[in-house]
Design an enzyme around this catalytic site. Structure first.
Site, PDB file in Angstrom:
ATOM      1  N   ASP A   1       5.402 -53.979  -1.306  1.00  9.60           N
ATOM      2  CA  ASP A   1       3.794 -54.785  -1.937  1.00  9.60           C
ATOM      3  C   ASP A   1       2.594 -54.240  -1.581  1.00  9.60           C
ATOM      4  OD1 ASP A   1       4.034 -58.296  -3.634  1.00  9.60           O
ATOM      5  OD2 ASP A   1       2.406 -57.468  -2.488  1.00  9.60           O
TER       6      ASP A   1
ATOM      7  N   THR B   1       5.886 -61.144 -20.604  1.00 14.53           N
ATOM      8  CA  THR B   1       5.569 -62.106 -21.021  1.00 14.53           C
ATOM      9  C   THR B   1       5.432 -62.484 -22.178  1.00 14.53           C
ATOM     10  OG1 THR B   1       3.505 -63.237 -20.243  1.00 14.53           O
ATOM     11  CG2 THR B   1       3.524 -61.458 -21.076  1.00 14.53           C
TER      12      THR B   1
ATOM     13  N   SER C   1      -4.834 -62.528 -23.359  1.00 15.10           N
ATOM     14  CA  SER C   1      -5.708 -62.531 -21.908  1.00 15.10           C
ATOM     15  C   SER C   1      -6.078 -60.497 -21.966  1.00 15.10           C
ATOM     16  CB  SER C   1      -5.371 -63.100 -20.840  1.00 15.10           C
ATOM     17  OG  SER C   1      -4.579 -63.069 -20.485  1.00 15.10           O
TER      18      SER C   1
ATOM     19  N   TYR D   1      -4.996 -59.666 -19.220  1.00 17.41           N
ATOM     20  CA  TYR D   1      -3.519 -59.879 -18.834  1.00 17.41           C
ATOM     21  C   TYR D   1      -2.482 -59.447 -19.139  1.00 17.41           C
ATOM     22  CZ  TYR D   1       0.968 -61.674 -17.171  1.00 17.41           C
ATOM     23  OH  TYR D   1       2.631 -61.119 -16.433  1.00 17.41           O
ATOM     24  N   HIS D   2      -2.382 -60.032 -19.793  1.00 21.70           N
ATOM     25  CA  HIS D   2      -1.248 -60.098 -21.259  1.00 21.70           C
ATOM     26  C   HIS D   2      -1.000 -58.992 -21.730  1.00 21.70           C
ATOM     27  CE1 HIS D   2      -1.357 -64.949 -20.649  1.00 21.70           C
ATOM     28  NE2 HIS D   2       0.036 -65.101 -20.002  1.00 21.70           N
TER      29      HIS D   2
ATOM     30  N   LYS E   1       0.086 -56.346 -20.061  1.00 20.97           N
ATOM     31  CA  LYS E   1       2.099 -56.057 -20.633  1.00 20.97           C
ATOM     32  C   LYS E   1       2.132 -55.663 -22.112  1.00 20.97           C
ATOM     33  CE  LYS E   1       3.348 -58.703 -17.013  1.00 20.97           C
ATOM     34  NZ  LYS E   1       4.432 -59.262 -16.191  1.00 20.97           N
TER      35      LYS E   1
ATOM     36  N   ASN F   1       2.566 -76.511 -12.201  1.00 20.50           N
ATOM     37  CA  ASN F   1       2.226 -76.887 -10.597  1.00 20.50           C
ATOM     38  C   ASN F   1       1.076 -76.935 -10.536  1.00 20.50           C
ATOM     39  OD1 ASN F   1       5.324 -75.881 -10.091  1.00 20.50           O
ATOM     40  ND2 ASN F   1       3.768 -73.111  -9.519  1.00 20.50           N
TER      41      ASN F   1
ATOM     42  N   THR G   1      -5.428 -81.925 -15.857  1.00 19.76           N
ATOM     43  CA  THR G   1      -6.182 -81.138 -16.500  1.00 19.76           C
ATOM     44  C   THR G   1      -6.113 -80.384 -17.727  1.00 19.76           C
ATOM     45  OG1 THR G   1      -6.023 -78.993 -15.248  1.00 19.76           O
ATOM     46  CG2 THR G   1      -8.473 -80.801 -14.570  1.00 19.76           C
TER      47      THR G   1
ATOM     48  N   TYR H   1      -6.637 -78.850 -20.970  1.00 16.44           N
ATOM     49  CA  TYR H   1      -7.552 -77.561 -21.372  1.00 16.44           C
ATOM     50  C   TYR H   1      -7.359 -77.883 -23.761  1.00 16.44           C
ATOM     51  CZ  TYR H   1      -7.687 -75.079 -17.651  1.00 16.44           C
ATOM     52  OH  TYR H   1      -7.939 -74.220 -15.423  1.00 16.44           O
TER      53      TYR H   1
ATOM     54  N   ARG I   1     -10.996 -71.779 -21.770  1.00 16.94           N
ATOM     55  CA  ARG I   1      -9.720 -70.380 -22.798  1.00 16.94           C
ATOM     56  C   ARG I   1     -10.302 -69.868 -23.986  1.00 16.94           C
ATOM     57  NH1 ARG I   1      -3.818 -69.471 -19.902  1.00 16.94           N
ATOM     58  NH2 ARG I   1      -4.821 -70.366 -17.411  1.00 16.94           N
TER      59      ARG I   1
HETATM   60  N1  USQ Z   1      -3.419 -75.052 -19.431  1.00 24.12           N
HETATM   61  C1  USQ Z   1      -4.317 -76.087 -19.592  1.00 24.12           C
HETATM   62  N2  USQ Z   1      -4.956 -77.189 -17.659  1.00 24.12           N
HETATM   63  C2  USQ Z   1      -4.599 -75.837 -16.820  1.00 24.12           C
HETATM   64  C3  USQ Z   1      -3.566 -74.628 -16.921  1.00 24.12           C
HETATM   65  C4  USQ Z   1      -3.463 -74.373 -18.140  1.00 24.12           C
HETATM   66  O1  USQ Z   1      -3.971 -76.453 -20.310  1.00 24.12           O
HETATM   67  O2  USQ Z   1      -4.662 -77.340 -15.620  1.00 24.12           O
HETATM   68  C5  USQ Z   1      -2.847 -73.915 -20.496  1.00 24.12           C
HETATM   69  C6  USQ Z   1      -3.583 -73.245 -20.718  1.00 24.12           C
HETATM   70  O3  USQ Z   1      -4.853 -73.024 -21.726  1.00 24.12           O
HETATM   71  C7  USQ Z   1      -2.331 -72.285 -21.371  1.00 24.12           C
HETATM   72  C8  USQ Z   1      -1.083 -73.306 -21.266  1.00 24.12           C
HETATM   73  O4  USQ Z   1      -1.680 -74.029 -20.109  1.00 24.12           O
HETATM   74  O5  USQ Z   1      -2.399 -73.100 -23.103  1.00 24.12           O
HETATM   75  C9  USQ Z   1      -0.989 -72.358 -19.847  1.00 24.12           C
HETATM   76  O6  USQ Z   1      -0.847 -71.476 -18.946  1.00 24.12           O
HETATM   77  P1  USQ Z   1      -0.871 -71.209 -17.529  1.00 24.12           P
HETATM   78  O7  USQ Z   1      -2.110 -71.100 -16.775  1.00 24.12           O
HETATM   79  O8  USQ Z   1       0.880 -72.274 -17.380  1.00 24.12           O
HETATM   80  O9  USQ Z   1      -0.445 -69.565 -17.940  1.00 24.12           O
HETATM   81  P2  USQ Z   1      -0.409 -68.915 -17.873  1.00 24.12           P
HETATM   82  O10 USQ Z   1      -2.203 -68.184 -17.784  1.00 24.12           O
HETATM   83  O11 USQ Z   1      -0.466 -68.036 -19.765  1.00 24.12           O
HETATM   84  O12 USQ Z   1       0.026 -67.405 -17.659  1.00 24.12           O
HETATM   85  C10 USQ Z   1       1.264 -67.614 -17.043  1.00 24.12           C
HETATM   86  C11 USQ Z   1       1.006 -66.885 -15.493  1.00 24.12           C
HETATM   87  C12 USQ Z   1       1.466 -65.350 -15.839  1.00 24.12           C
HETATM   88  C13 USQ Z   1       2.675 -65.356 -17.045  1.00 24.12           C
HETATM   89  C14 USQ Z   1       2.522 -66.955 -18.268  1.00 24.12           C
HETATM   90  C15 USQ Z   1       3.853 -66.767 -19.318  1.00 24.12           C
HETATM   91  O13 USQ Z   1      -0.022 -67.155 -14.795  1.00 24.12           O
HETATM   92  O14 USQ Z   1       1.067 -64.536 -15.377  1.00 24.12           O
HETATM   93  O15 USQ Z   1       3.035 -63.847 -17.737  1.00 24.12           O
HETATM   94  O16 USQ Z   1       2.401 -67.783 -17.388  1.00 24.12           O
HETATM   95  S1  USQ Z   1       3.000 -67.164 -21.493  1.00 24.12           S
HETATM   96  O17 USQ Z   1       2.465 -67.890 -20.724  1.00 24.12           O
HETATM   97  O18 USQ Z   1       4.114 -67.312 -21.166  1.00 24.12           O
HETATM   98  O19 USQ Z   1       2.330 -65.682 -21.077  1.00 24.12           O
END
Ligand code: USQ
Length: 385
Positions: free
Chosen positions: A31, A144, A179, A181-182, A185, A240, A253, A255, A326
């Site tokens: 790491d 992801t 995003s 980031y995504h 991947k 979390n 929160t 969104y 977002r």
């Molecule tokens: N969201 C809220 N409120 C918040 C935080 C997030 O409504 O306070 C919403 C976001 O807009 C989104 C959803 O919750 O629609 C998930 O957001 P997230 O921040 O939990 O997840 P994401 O940004 O998609 O990324 C996380 C990890 C990433 C992993 C991904 C899996 O950080 O490394 O790849 O989850 S996935 O979402 O299936 O692509």
């Protein structure tokens, strides 16, 4: 099994290292502390203090006798990665070594560039290190679910059979990430698929949904072994974040409208899935794609679950819909298949009220360390007008 874990300091990498070492595997972790550094730069530090990798490995050794070999360095540096491969001769590599935050990748040019360079270089170097130094090594790559986006059709497990003008063929399921980031991947998957086809690599791509949870079996022995648990807007995943907000009496929160639906899984199930993938390596020249989550929820459903359990425990949990930072659909169809890992033996830990209550109790022990300034989203997906 001799296993090399790239990104071994991370939220998932460190618990994986301990779990495998406890089961008797020969574990190496590498790491470059990128996440720790970004967390410091962006005031997004984790809730609990996490000793560095050398110290964590020593604590783990003192408690269990298990050994974890530590390499602090960047796997985007090919010479160093090659050296590690020559010494370790891994039979499996678990690849977590990516900048994992969607909001960070959307912050601006520098952050997008760093995410792009780090993630693609790490994957590219790993492919070459395997080809040059350990050609029979099985790559288990963390992808992801976000690679698929939110299409208006069922999401299949990696592949889609298409019939066109009377002929049929099978392709990677269409990907349309939300995003940068995504999107890295998505590009990783394409790179891996290319080298699988042309050079006969053996690869499992685990399309993981957002993970939640704090504890694994080993971290229960000593809090210094806990994974880095983030609740900030950069590294904190939604469940979390909601747990910490509930404990700190900050309205949860959501969104936008909160209809955003994703597939979620408990950290303990990530460990199971990665182990199942490692224990059943694919043949050379094969790319296996598995959708890695156990349950689907909308953000609104998650908030209501945490609110219900929190209030029953005497917390005062409010929910607030805030302007969505977002660019994503807030109401959409979502039905993702996820049978592969269940068929391989995954025993899911579902998000029951007891599980939520346990997590809230654990977070409550660290209540005094919660910094409310880390909660509001600071990064907006900018749109050209
Ligand atoms: N969201 C809220 N409120 C918040 C935080 C997030 O409504 O306070 C919403 C976001 O807009 C989104 C959803 O919750 O629609 C998930 O957001 P997230 O921040 O939990 O997840 P994401 O940004 O998609 O990324 C996380 C990890 C990433 C992993 C991904 C899996 O950080 O490394 O790849 O989850 S996935 O979402 O299936 O692509």
């Amino acid at each position: 099994m001799r296993v090399l874990i790239l990104g071994g300091d991370g939220y998932l990498g460190w618990p994986t290292a301990m779990d495998f070492a406890a089961k008797g595997h020969d574990v190496w972790v590498m790491d470059n502390y990128m996440r720790r550094n970004i967390a410091r730069e962006t005031c997004s530090e984790a809730l609990m203090p996490n000793p560095n990798l050398h110290d964590r490995a020593e604590i783990f050794h003192a408690l269990t006798g298990g050994k974890i070999h530590v390499v602090v360095g960047n796997c985007a540096d090919y010479r160093l990665l090659s050296k590690v491969f020559v010494e370790c001769q891994p039979e499996t590599v678990i690849h977590y070594a990516e900048q994992p935050s969607a909001p960070y990748s959307m912050r601006g040019f520098d952050e997008a560039r760093l995410t792009f360079n780090n993630n693609l270089n790490a994957t590219f170097n790993l492919i070459w290190a395997v080809m040059e130094h350990a050609p029979s090594c099985h790559i288990v790559k963390l992808g992801t679910m976000g690679e698929y986006g939110t299409p208006n059709i069922d999401i299949e497990e990696g592949w889609l059979e298409v019939e066109h003008n009377g002929r049929k063929d099978k392709f990677l399921f269409p990907r349309q990430a939300g995003s940068l980031y995504h999107t890295t991947k998505v590009l990783d998957t394409d790179l891996l698929w290319f080298y699988v086809r042309t050079h006969g690599l053996r690869v499992t791509d685990l399309m993981q949904g957002p993970v939640y949870g704090l504890a694994s079996e080993q971290s229960e022995m000593d809090e210094r072994l806990l994974p880095n648990f983030h609740y900030d807007d950069i590294f904190g995943t939604v469940v979390n974040r909601f747990l910490v907000q509930a404990v700190a009496s900050v309205p949860l929160t959501i969104y936008g409208k909160g209809g955003q639906t994703r597939g979620y899984l408990n950290l303990k199930d990530t460990l199971q899935c990665v182990e199942l993938a490692m224990n059943t390596p694919v043949e050379p020249g094969k790319l296996r794609i598995l959708n890695q989550f156990t349950e689907q929820f909308s953000v609104k459903q998650l908030a209501e679950k945490v609110q219900r359990v929190g209030n029953a425990m005497g917390l005062n949990v409010q929910i607030k819909n805030i302007d969505n930072p977002r660019k994503e659909l807030e109401e959409h169809y979502y039905n993702a298949k996820h049978y592969g890992l269940l068929e391989m033996g995954l025993k899911p830990h579902y998000m029951t009220e007891e599980v939520i209550a346990e997590m809230l109790e654990m977070v409550a022990r660290y209540k005094s360390g919660i910094d409310r300034n880390k909660i509001e989203p600071r990064v907006r997906w900018k749109q050209q007008s």
